[in-house]
Design an enzyme around this catalytic site. Structure first.
Site, PDB file in Angstrom:
ATOM      1  CG  PHE A 116      47.436  -7.273 -29.716  1.00 10.08           C
ATOM      2  CD1 PHE A 116      46.323  -6.470 -29.577  1.00 10.08           C
ATOM      3  CD2 PHE A 116      47.720  -7.792 -30.982  1.00 10.08           C
ATOM      4  CE1 PHE A 116      45.510  -6.190 -30.665  1.00 10.08           C
ATOM      5  CE2 PHE A 116      46.914  -7.513 -32.071  1.00 10.08           C
ATOM      6  CZ  PHE A 116      45.806  -6.712 -31.919  1.00 10.08           C
ATOM      7  CD  GLN A 236      51.077 -14.610 -37.103  1.00  8.34           C
ATOM      8  OE1 GLN A 236      50.747 -13.483 -37.466  1.00  8.34           O
ATOM      9  NE2 GLN A 236      51.805 -14.825 -36.022  1.00  8.34           N
ATOM     10  CG  LEU A 248      42.021  -9.896 -38.939  1.00  5.21           C
ATOM     11  CD1 LEU A 248      42.861 -11.030 -38.383  1.00  5.21           C
ATOM     12  CD2 LEU A 248      42.906  -8.694 -39.243  1.00  5.21           C
ATOM     13  CD  GLU A 251      46.768 -11.542 -31.061  1.00  2.72           C
ATOM     14  OE1 GLU A 251      46.941 -12.403 -31.945  1.00  2.72           O
ATOM     15  OE2 GLU A 251      47.696 -10.980 -30.472  1.00  2.72           O
ATOM     16  NE  ARG A 282      48.097 -12.453 -34.288  1.00  2.00           N
ATOM     17  CZ  ARG A 282      48.165 -11.366 -35.037  1.00  2.00           C
ATOM     18  NH1 ARG A 282      48.895 -11.359 -36.138  1.00  2.00           N
ATOM     19  NH2 ARG A 282      47.495 -10.285 -34.690  1.00  2.00           N
ATOM     20  NE  ARG A 390      52.931 -10.246 -38.107  1.00  4.29           N
ATOM     21  CZ  ARG A 390      51.743  -9.838 -37.643  1.00  4.29           C
ATOM     22  NH1 ARG A 390      51.663  -9.118 -36.537  1.00  4.29           N
ATOM     23  NH2 ARG A 390      50.632 -10.163 -38.276  1.00  4.29           N
TER      24      ARG A 390
END
Lengths: 575, 233
Positions: A116, A236, A248, A251, A282, A390
């Site tokens: 990730f 974010q 979404l 990721e 991100r 984050r």
């Protein structure tokens, strides 16, 4: 109607349910939720939950996870809290597995893990397999498992109750008022402790991955009670939202090997993050995408780029990313096993929130004064483990880990808390808001004001910010707040009045966007997701501190809270 | 592009009986039925009532009947329905609260009745319990359920027998009974092995055809029938 419970938890996502499982063992616990528990937005999380289990990369450990999280936060995360999070992560994940969470498995039958963004081995050497997953339904299966366990443990739910008003007197929380969505009417929940687990505020933005329910109600309830919110300027943007929809795309798609391509077919991340490429954090990937778009390298010159996973092959996509395939087929008519996916950055996660101690106790100032009987965890809270940005797969972990930790804290102190008398006027104040909305006969519509807010927030308080845009946005917010006084809702009935509840939600958003924009305006630096083009450097001398914002009759007042630094001194952040 | 939404309306406070109200919607390519409903609610008529939240087919809030079939409103594009008029109604088999909002409590109560959680009283190991990839695949076919209620609402047996637990609950029972980590079969079998349980299913596949997540409750029920038979003989 008045109810009495030892503990009232607001919100039924991962943090709320995980806390409820702890607290309900020792105290009479009620969970208030505006959607049925399994409809909470934790379920939309797809790609994974972070823990250095080392099932795929045995050399992974909590210290690497901690370094990545601190660096990812652009050194604004509190390192004592981050250390607690990453050290307990392997245990927290195994607990979930023991409760029945169906994780995908390695060849040896252990919990499967994938790479990730921003998660690395040996402080940035290369990407690491750290995100534990269940294909691309990770949040969904954890949410449902926690709900199932709540049924097993007889947790009391008030489903489709929308919390509206927090009862705080002299620094002590005494309960909460909520609207019964189905039948109409306010209910007062008198309790020894209240815990917010009410989620994020992505709906303040037009392009967002968030659910319609994610209107940050908890934040404005806290503000209205005279308590502060922290680090609201850090919002974010997830790099890969479906074009125009913002929905979404995990990721995990890049974790499994997906590429980001501009109109020339170039993997542009090479320019911005040579080592980690598409698996950079991100904030960096979203800025890179937006830069490509702004400089005319979007696809067909439009405001999107491509995420290509077609080279992974149909078999792998079906096995590891089935939801991505389903979503791209249904929403943008793209078969991602054959064609690239059109994506744009989408407002995704609220780093800011209700300030708490590492045990979830809400604090009311920069000195850390605790509000008796008030707790928070999950996205609505700011501990702060995510700082200015984050890392992916750290939010489910945050919800589960600090949800459990806060639940255990409440269980430990509940005997010292009392059911205290409260002033008689709270219900009246809450009723006045409802009466105003029901009786107001102005000319403004909720849908119109909300759209103006969301569109202008994306334009003026988005990925790239400057003084001019933020000042303009502040003006727009003031005007919208004023226009809200002239609101009119069409539905005047009691039963399931969504016109009314949407108006309440809009008012929440209009309240908390003001400290958000003001916070962004005064923080004259670039840090994590907060990027000021007119102040293009990070400024540790003046701004290595948390922002606390209060709502006062004279306007927003600011205070500050120090950042806890233990193991890692701030350094330049490169990937 | 233009489409007419013909929507079932009923407000118990003001209406003696339900009616259908038409709204004309100008829509753009890519709009879902939910986008159309939002356009009506936000621009034309704030009294229109329906549930919605995630708008990405994972929360299961917006199940409704659209031109005769149950869908998630957020997961079907207006254009894909290839119709000038969309008749939107609440999902069948549940009491109507208001407009498109139904009382889902019976669905949840039935779900709760089948022991919908992992039963395993053995002390857990320090790390995760081991499960093979093959064994995970057996449950993977059922864990995608979002409890939208579309399967149960599409089932004539569910309409006819108010006590029938229905395909959603049975799929959840299968999800646990097929899980190598679960030991709750002896609790669940008496609950589902009766005429209001498994044997009420007549294998007509409506649930499978309707499921917006492409799950197959009928197959899960068939597997449960086998498990119950094996447990007896």
């Amino acid at each position: 109607m008045v109810h009495q419970h030892d503990v009232v938890i607001i919100g039924s996502g991962l943090a709320g349910l995980r806390a409820a499982l702890e607290v309900s063992k020792v105290a009479d616990t009620a969970v208030i939720t505006k959607v049925f528990p399994t409809r909470s937005h934790s379920g939309a999380a797809q790609g994974g939950i972070g823990a250095s289990l080392g099932n795929v990369d045995p050399e992974d450990n909590w210290e690497f996870h901690m370094f990545d999280t601190v660096k990812g936060s652009d050194y604004l995360g509190d390192q004592d809290a981050i250390e607690l999070l990453v050290r307990s992560a392997p245990k927290d994940i195994c607990e979930l597995e023991h409760l029945g969470v169906p994780f995908s498995r390695t060849d040896e039958g252990k919990i499967a893990q994938r790479p990730f963004g921003g998660h690395t081995l040996r402080h940035g050497e290369k990407a690491v397999n750290r995100a534990c997953y269940s294909s691309d339904y990770t949040g969904h299966v954890i949410l449902h498992t926690l709900y199932e366990q709540s049924v097993k443990n007889h947790v009391r739910f008030y489903s489709e109750f929308q919390a509206t008003y927090l009862i705080v007197e002299d620094g002590i929380c005494k309960g909460v008022v909520a609207w019964d969505c189905i039948h109409g009417g306010l209910h007062l929940f008198h309790s020894k402790a209240v815990m917010f687990a009410s989620g994020g505020y992505g709906r303040a933005f037009k392009i967002t991955s968030n659910a319609h329910a994610n209107t940050g109600d908890g934040l404005s309830m806290v503000l209205r009670a005279g308590l502060p919110v922290q680090d609201m300027e850090f919002v974010q943007y997830h790099p890969t939202g479906l074009y125009q929809q913002g929905i979404l795309v995990t990721e995990g798609a890049r974790g499994e090997g997906g590429h980001l391509l501009n109109k020339d077919g170039a993997r542009f991340m090479e320019k911005y993050a040579k080592t980690l490429m598409e698996l950079a954090p991100r904030d960096l990937v979203s800025r890179s995408i937006q830069t490509e778009i702004n400089e005319g390298r979007g696809i067909d010159g439009k405001d999107y780029v491509h995420l290509d996973i077609s080279h992974l092959g149909e078999k792998k996509i079906e096995e590891l990313l089935p939801q991505v395939r389903e979503l791209t087929m249904n929403f943008v008519d793209v078969d991602c096993t054959k064609e690239p996916i059109p994506i744009q950055p989408t407002a995704h996660y609220s780093m800011g929130g209700i300030p708490t101690t590492v045990n979830g106790q809400v604090v009311s100032d920069g000195k850390g004064t605790q509000v008796k009987g008030l707790f928070a965890a999950g996205e609505c809270s700011c501990i702060s483990v995510h700082g200015a940005n984050r890392l992916g797969c750290n939010s489910l972990l945050d919800g589960v880990s600090f949800g459990a930790r806060t639940g255990r804290r409440i269980s430990a102190v509940i005997d010292q808390l009392e059911l205290l008398d409260y002033a008689p006027d709270h219900l009246k104040t809450a009723q006045e808001e409802v009466d105003f909305l029901m009786n107001s006969n102005g000319k403004e519509k909720v849908g119109v004001l909300r759209e103006e807010l969301q569109t202008s927030m994306i334009t003026n308080c988005g990925i790239f910010r400057d003084e001019e845009k933020l000042t303009k946005q502040l003006q727009i917010i003031k005007e919208l707040q004023k226009r809200f006084e002239d609101i009119k809702i069409d539905d005047k009935s009691m039963v399931f009045n969504t016109d009314l509840t949407e108006a309440m939600e809009l008012k929440h958003m209009l309240d908390f966007v003001e400290p958000m924009v003001l916070g962004a305006l005064q923080r004259q630096e670039c840090r994590g997701a907060h990027w000021r083009t007119d102040h293009p450097q990070r400024d540790d001398v003046n701004w290595l501190k948390h922002t606390l914002a209060y709502k006062t009759p004279e306007g927003t007042r600011f205070d500050y809270r120090p950042v806890v630094i233990t193991r890692f001194q701030p350094k330049e952040r490169k990937y | 592009m233009q489409v007419t939404f013909s929507i079932y309306r009923f407000n118990p406070a003001t209406d003696q009986k339900p009616r259908y109200q038409d709204y004309v919607v100008e829509y753009e390519r890519g709009w879902t039925v939910l986008d159309g409903l939002n356009e009506i609610k936000w621009k034309q008529d704030g009294t229109l009532s329906y549930r919605r939240s995630c708008r990405s087919a994972i929360c299961g809030s917006c199940a409704m009947k659209i031109n005769g079939f149950n869908y998630l409103a957020c997961f079907i594009q207006i254009e894909h329905l290839k119709a000038k008029k969309l008749v939107i109604e609440p999902i069948p088999g549940f009491e109507i609260i208001k407009d498109l909002i139904v009382d889902m409590e019976p669905l949840y109560e039935k779900l709760e009745s089948i022991v919908p959680f992992q039963v395993n009283d053995n002390p857990p190991p320090d790390r995760e319990r081991i499960q093979s990839q093959e064994d995970f695949k057996k449950i993977e076919v059922s864990i995608g359920c979002i409890l939208c209620g579309i399967c149960s609402s599409s089932c004539p047996s569910f309409w006819a027998d108010p006590r029938y637990v229905g395909p959603a609950s049975l799929l959840k029972a299968y999800r646990f009974m097929a899980d190598t980590r679960d030991e709750g079969d002896f609790e669940r079998i008496p609950i589902i092995d009766n005429k209001h349980g498994l044997w009420r299913c007549h294998t007509i596949f409506n649930c499978k055809d309707a499921c917006p997540k492409d799950l197959n409750p009928t197959a899960g029920i068939a597997e449960l029938k086998k498990m119950v038979m094996y447990s007896k003989y």
